[in-house]
Enzyme design. Structure first.
Site, short mmCIF file in Angstrom:
data_model
loop_
_atom_site.label_atom_id
_atom_site.label_comp_id
_atom_site.label_asym_id
_atom_site.label_seq_id
_atom_site.Cartn_x
_atom_site.Cartn_y
_atom_site.Cartn_z
N ALA A 96 21.25 15.63 -2.57
CA ALA A 96 21.40 14.19 -2.82
C ALA A 96 22.81 13.91 -3.30
O ALA A 96 23.41 14.71 -4.02
CB ALA A 96 20.39 13.72 -3.86
N HIS A 119 1.92 1.34 0.96
CA HIS A 119 2.51 0.00 1.05
C HIS A 119 2.28 -0.78 -0.25
O HIS A 119 1.23 -0.65 -0.86
CB HIS A 119 1.86 -0.75 2.22
CG HIS A 119 2.40 -2.12 2.43
ND1 HIS A 119 3.63 -2.35 3.01
CD2 HIS A 119 1.88 -3.34 2.13
CE1 HIS A 119 3.85 -3.65 3.07
NE2 HIS A 119 2.79 -4.28 2.54
#
Length: 452
Positions: free
Chosen positions: A341, A435
């Site tokens: 990262a 979601h």
């Protein structure tokens, strides 16, 4: 022959500490370790940890803006660098004590001074004492590289960034790698006027082209001025700052110049080459897949080998060495599909091949989603997130996953598990989305944007 120690480790960073602790606690070895600066090495003392804490500090102005958009009555005051430095040093002291305690608890003897190698089984300390060891492990890490530029003594490196007396008003960051780009974002977030020079065509060379372009665009939108194809010719001290003359013909004045133009392995003066230990062009210790040098009793792990210069990799290498030599469990460190990262703003998380590297290997399909995230969309910000999968046309395996956006580092860790296991695009597709999240885009991209 009787040795003073079974293992003598030179270097108290993540790799050396892990090797020493495991060899002593699990392998039953008599172990000593020498460290000339502070226990914890680059990552803990002058790298990943303090840098990430600075990243957190630099993100608060944006969070405060968002809070107002969500209805909170908040105002940002001036950032207190002095307060932050005190807190930072306290945390580094805590971590250093934890590293030291882990070693002493395992029975490792610590020497707080520089050590060099006198012969294949002898280590010499700075105070002149010599100790013999059946095995010697070199884990001395790396150091920032400073090019020979007129006025270079006026600049600082990443080592000094955590101990500045005060924040500058105007800063130049020289370099285009992840360290340079991260510090450009950090300083910008802390209210510094930041300019970044990079001699290449685009920052973050080696990462996926589309992903690094996305990061660069976002950085510039946030206020970082990036000049690619630009390098420093010379620096001069003035009454009001540091005048920097650049290759693009410009002259600008800054209060701070940070050079982040790469790192070199710490092998100078260790006495390795006269013994037959081979060093590479960058000064790195050449080792085989078992981290063993050409001298059978001498091993090396971590950044000093210049393989994959990441803390978790050094830890894995150190642990594998200890298991192999002292634990009766021969194993090699796995350097395949290592995720990483970049803590720019926005973050970049990546695992596997870039689109460019994958295309050189075989025909691929490329899936990309770019969108404005719900949290900052509501706040009226123009941030954009990018999710990208590079897929083999023949095997359908996901060869690369690249994420640009908030929390990319956290997301790529979990995506890396799937990629490491050999997940196919259809495996991703079969996974039901969570979601509403940003990460759901990884399992809802149905149509490739490019083939070839």
């Amino acid at each position: 022959m009787a040795f003073d120690y079974d293992l003598f480790v030179i270097g108290g960073g993540s790799g050396g500490v892990r090797a020493a602790r495991i060899a002593a606690s699990e392998g039953g070895a008599k172990v000593a370790l020498a460290e000339e600066y502070r226990m914890g090495g680059t990552c803990v003392i002058r790298g990943c940890v303090p840098k990430k804490l600075m990243v957190y500090a630099s993100e608060y102005p944006g969070l405060i803006e968002d809070a107002r958009a969500y209805g909170w009555k908040v105002e940002a005051g001036a950032f207190n660098w002095g307060h932050f430095r005190v807190q930072l040093e306290a945390e580094l002291n805590r971590l250093e004590a934890a590293y030291r305690g882990g070693l002493t608890g395992a029975g490792v003897e610590i020497f707080d001074q520089r050590a060099t190698v006198a012969d294949p089984h002898t280590v010499e300390l700075a105070d002149g004492r010599r100790f013999t060891a059946k095995h010697i492990l070199i884990a001395t890490g790396g150091r920032p590289f400073m090019p020979d530029v007129p006025g270079a003594e006026l600049a600082v490196t990443s080592n000094e960034m955590f101990r500045l007396d005060m924040l500058p008003k105007r800063a130049l960051v020289v370099g285009g790698g992840f360290i340079a780009s991260e510090f450009a974002c950090i300083l910008n977030g802390l209210g510094v006027d930041v300019c970044q020079y990079y001699r290449g065509a685009q920052i973050l060379r080696g990462f996926d082209d589309e992903a690094r372009g996305h990061v660069a665009t976002a950085m510039q939108a946030a206020g970082v001025t990036i000049h690619c194809g630009t390098d420093v010719l010379r620096m001069e001290k003035t009454h009001t700052g540091i005048r920097v003359v650049a290759t693009d013909g410009t002259e600008r004045e800054f209060d701070l110049v940070l050079y982040a133009t790469g790192r070199k392995p710490n092998t100078a003066g260790l006495g390795l080459e006269p013994l037959g230990v081979e060093l590479g062009r960058n000064g790195e210790v050449k080792v085989d897949e078992w981290s063993q040098t050409a001298v059978p009793s001498i091993y090396a792990v971590g950044d000093v080998t210049d393989r994959i210069n990441l803390t978790p990799v050094a830890i894995r290498e150190g642990h594998a060495f200890a298991d192999t030599v002292f634990g009766g469990k021969p194993r090699k460190a796995d350097h395949e599909l290592v995720a990483s990262a970049v803590f720019t703003q926005p973050e970049l998380g990546t695992v596997g091949l870039s689109e460019e590297a994958a295309r050189e290997q075989e025909p691929v399909e490329v899936y990309v989603a770019s969108f404005r995230p719900m949290q900052t969309l509501f706040a009226g910000r123009q941030d954009r997130v990018m999710m990208k999968l590079v897929v083999s046309q023949s095997s359908r395996k996901v060869l690369g996953c690249h994420i640009v956006g908030p929390g990319a580092g956290e997301m790529i860790q979990l995506a890396a598990v799937a990629v490491k296991m050999g997940a196919t695009k259809e495996d991703f597709d079969r996974t039901v989305a969570v979601h509403p999240t940003m990460a759901e885009e990884l399992v809802t991209m149905r149509n490739p944007v490019r083939r070839g």
